[in-house]
Design an enzyme around this catalytic site. Structure first.
Site, PDB file in Angstrom:
ATOM      1  N   ARG A 105       7.789   4.775  11.306  1.00 46.22           N
ATOM      2  CA  ARG A 105       7.254   3.793  10.351  1.00 46.22           C
ATOM      3  C   ARG A 105       6.704   2.646  11.175  1.00 46.22           C
ATOM      4  O   ARG A 105       7.450   2.003  11.927  1.00 46.22           O
ATOM      5  CB  ARG A 105       8.356   3.325   9.406  1.00 46.22           C
ATOM      6  CG  ARG A 105       7.982   2.107   8.586  1.00 46.22           C
ATOM      7  CD  ARG A 105       8.955   1.838   7.456  1.00 46.22           C
ATOM      8  NE  ARG A 105       8.731   2.782   6.370  1.00 46.22           N
ATOM      9  CZ  ARG A 105       9.237   2.646   5.139  1.00 46.22           C
ATOM     10  NH1 ARG A 105       9.995   1.607   4.842  1.00 46.22           N
ATOM     11  NH2 ARG A 105       8.990   3.554   4.213  1.00 46.22           N
ATOM     12  N   GLN A 135       5.782   9.764   0.876  1.00 48.07           N
ATOM     13  CA  GLN A 135       5.991   9.240  -0.476  1.00 48.07           C
ATOM     14  C   GLN A 135       5.140  10.012  -1.485  1.00 48.07           C
ATOM     15  O   GLN A 135       5.623  10.424  -2.534  1.00 48.07           O
ATOM     16  CB  GLN A 135       5.617   7.748  -0.509  1.00 48.07           C
ATOM     17  CG  GLN A 135       5.780   7.123  -1.878  1.00 48.07           C
ATOM     18  CD  GLN A 135       7.232   7.033  -2.298  1.00 48.07           C
ATOM     19  OE1 GLN A 135       8.057   6.503  -1.565  1.00 48.07           O
ATOM     20  NE2 GLN A 135       7.561   7.551  -3.468  1.00 48.07           N
ATOM     21  N   ASP A 223       3.116  -0.175  -7.498  1.00 47.75           N
ATOM     22  CA  ASP A 223       3.782  -0.509  -6.236  1.00 47.75           C
ATOM     23  C   ASP A 223       3.784  -2.034  -6.122  1.00 47.75           C
ATOM     24  O   ASP A 223       3.120  -2.735  -6.901  1.00 47.75           O
ATOM     25  CB  ASP A 223       3.026   0.148  -5.058  1.00 47.75           C
ATOM     26  CG  ASP A 223       3.708  -0.075  -3.710  1.00 47.75           C
ATOM     27  OD1 ASP A 223       4.905  -0.439  -3.674  1.00 47.75           O
ATOM     28  OD2 ASP A 223       3.036   0.116  -2.666  1.00 47.75           O
TER      29      ASP A 223
HETATM   30  N1   CP Z   1       9.571   4.115  -0.888  1.00 49.63           N
HETATM   31  C1   CP Z   1       9.988   3.826   0.345  1.00 49.63           C
HETATM   32  O1   CP Z   1       9.347   4.168   1.349  1.00 49.63           O
HETATM   33  O2   CP Z   1      11.150   3.138   0.377  1.00 49.63           O
HETATM   34  P1   CP Z   1      11.757   2.449   1.678  1.00 49.63           P
HETATM   35  O3   CP Z   1      10.789   1.399   2.123  1.00 49.63           O
HETATM   36  O4   CP Z   1      13.074   1.861   1.237  1.00 49.63           O
HETATM   37  O5   CP Z   1      11.934   3.494   2.739  1.00 49.63           O
HETATM   38  N1  NVA Z   2       3.236  -0.645  -0.131  1.00 48.71           N
HETATM   39  C1  NVA Z   2       4.617  -0.840   0.230  1.00 48.71           C
HETATM   40  C2  NVA Z   2       5.367   0.432   0.117  1.00 48.71           C
HETATM   41  C3  NVA Z   2       6.830   0.335   0.427  1.00 48.71           C
HETATM   42  C4  NVA Z   2       7.534   1.647   0.367  1.00 48.71           C
HETATM   43  C5  NVA Z   2       4.692  -1.391   1.639  1.00 48.71           C
HETATM   44  O1  NVA Z   2       3.929  -0.957   2.502  1.00 48.71           O
HETATM   45  O2  NVA Z   2       5.522  -2.273   1.882  1.00 48.71           O
END
Ligand code: CP
Ligand code: NVA
Length: 308
Positions: A105, A135, A223
């Site tokens: 990530r 996701q 979102d």
């Molecule tokens: N939806 C999602 O990616 O959740 P987290 O940020 O908690 O991993």
């Molecule tokens: N769009 C959000 C998604 C979190 C799972 C972000 O990038 O923070």
């Protein structure tokens, strides 16, 4: 399984429709019967590197790796110091020497490309500034479970044209899900992504009125207004998104059978009203649990040859 060449999963359009379908088939089958989950990671490890916080993603990857027989190794950026203690490439090379897969990530999508360029193990995108493909697969899985099929259904995505919207656009294009995206002016999904999704065969419409978008929707999705990494823009975004909350009135404008999805974390009273996310149309907890089933199918797709 067909034994794809070593490949990474950085965005949903790394798949094709058949491979996406097979992946969802596997997710459904292994959810129904965990004894059939192939132990493709037996005796091996998987690195899960995080530059940003996470609940669902970290847990889904760790559980998936464990149930595939492997050992997940959670690593925070502070520990390895990407481009500070050593380069992104050197961190990736180190992980690839000991791990069968690197899941990450990241803030900048280019970090994933830099990793993929120097290692010969798959890289899995666990969210970047422009994509959140694991996701989207969980979202498609949830729609398939609820409606029996994804193809021919229609989703209204209400809100920021962000990483989640982009991966949904590609997922929709590859699976025959119609998509209407309604965003405030200045926060639309990038034209290049809309064009690419349409070139893949996607029926993607853009709207500027959420009520228009939800009118024929089977699924209403939203979102957060401020994604991770955009915290400095928060007050500006809260102003720009005023009136864009998915609330009971908006859900009433959708067909009665419509369901509500949100990738989470959610901010009740901002992008979604509590009455919706905690109400009878919400499938968000099924959707969250499906993160594990989806990423497990991705890992098997990337790692296995002759797994069945
Ligand atoms: N939806 C999602 O990616 O959740 P987290 O940020 O908690 O991993
Ligand atoms: N769009 C959000 C998604 C979190 C799972 C972000 O990038 O923070």
């Amino acid at each position: 399984m067909t034994g794809h060449p070593v490949t990474s999963f950085l965005e949903v359009d790394d798949l094709d429709p058949a491979r996406l379908r097979a992946l969802l088939d596997h997710a459904v089958a292994w959810k129904a019967d965990p004894s059939r989950v192939p132990r493709v990671l037996a005796g091996r490890a998987a690195a899960a590197l995080f530059q940003k916080p996470s609940a669902r993603t970290r847990i889904s990857v760790e559980v998936a790796v464990a149930t595939l027989g492997g050992h997940p190794i959670y690593v925070r950026e502070e520990e390895v110091g990407l481009d500070v203690r050593e380069t992104v490439e050197d961190v990736a090379r180190t992980m690839a020497g000991m791990c069968a897969v690197i899941a990450a990530r990241v803030f900048e999508h280019a970090t994933l490309d830099r990793m993929a360029a120097v290692v010969d193990v798959p890289i899995v995108n666990l969210l970047s500034d422009v994509a959140h493909p694991c996701q989207a697969l969980a979202d498609l899985l949830t729609i398939r479970e609820h409606f029996g099929a994804v193809e021919g259904r229609r989703m209204a995505y209400i809100g920021d044209g962000n990483n989640v919207a982009a991966s949904l656009a590609f997922g929709a294009a590859l699976s025959g899900l119609e998509l209407a995206i309604a965003s405030p002016h200045g926060y639309e999904l990038a034209g290049s992504i809309v064009d690419r999704a349409r070139n893949l065969g996607g029926a993607v419409e853009l709207a500027d009125d959420p009520y228009d978008a939800v009118r024929d929707a089977d699924v209403v999705y939203t979102d957060v207004w401020t994604s991770m990494g955009q915290e400095a823009e928060r007050s500006q975004r809260v102003r720009a998104f005023e009136g864009w909350t998915v609330d009971g009135a908006l859900m009433k404008a959708a067909p009665e059978h419509a369901v509500f999805l949100h990738c989470l974390p959610a901010h009740r009273g901002e992008e979604v009203a509590a009455e919706v996310i905690d109400g009878p149309q919400s499938l968000v907890w099924q959707q969250a649990a499906n993160r594990m089933h989806a990423v497990r199918a991705v890992l098997v797709d990337l790692l296995s040859s002759g797994a069945e």
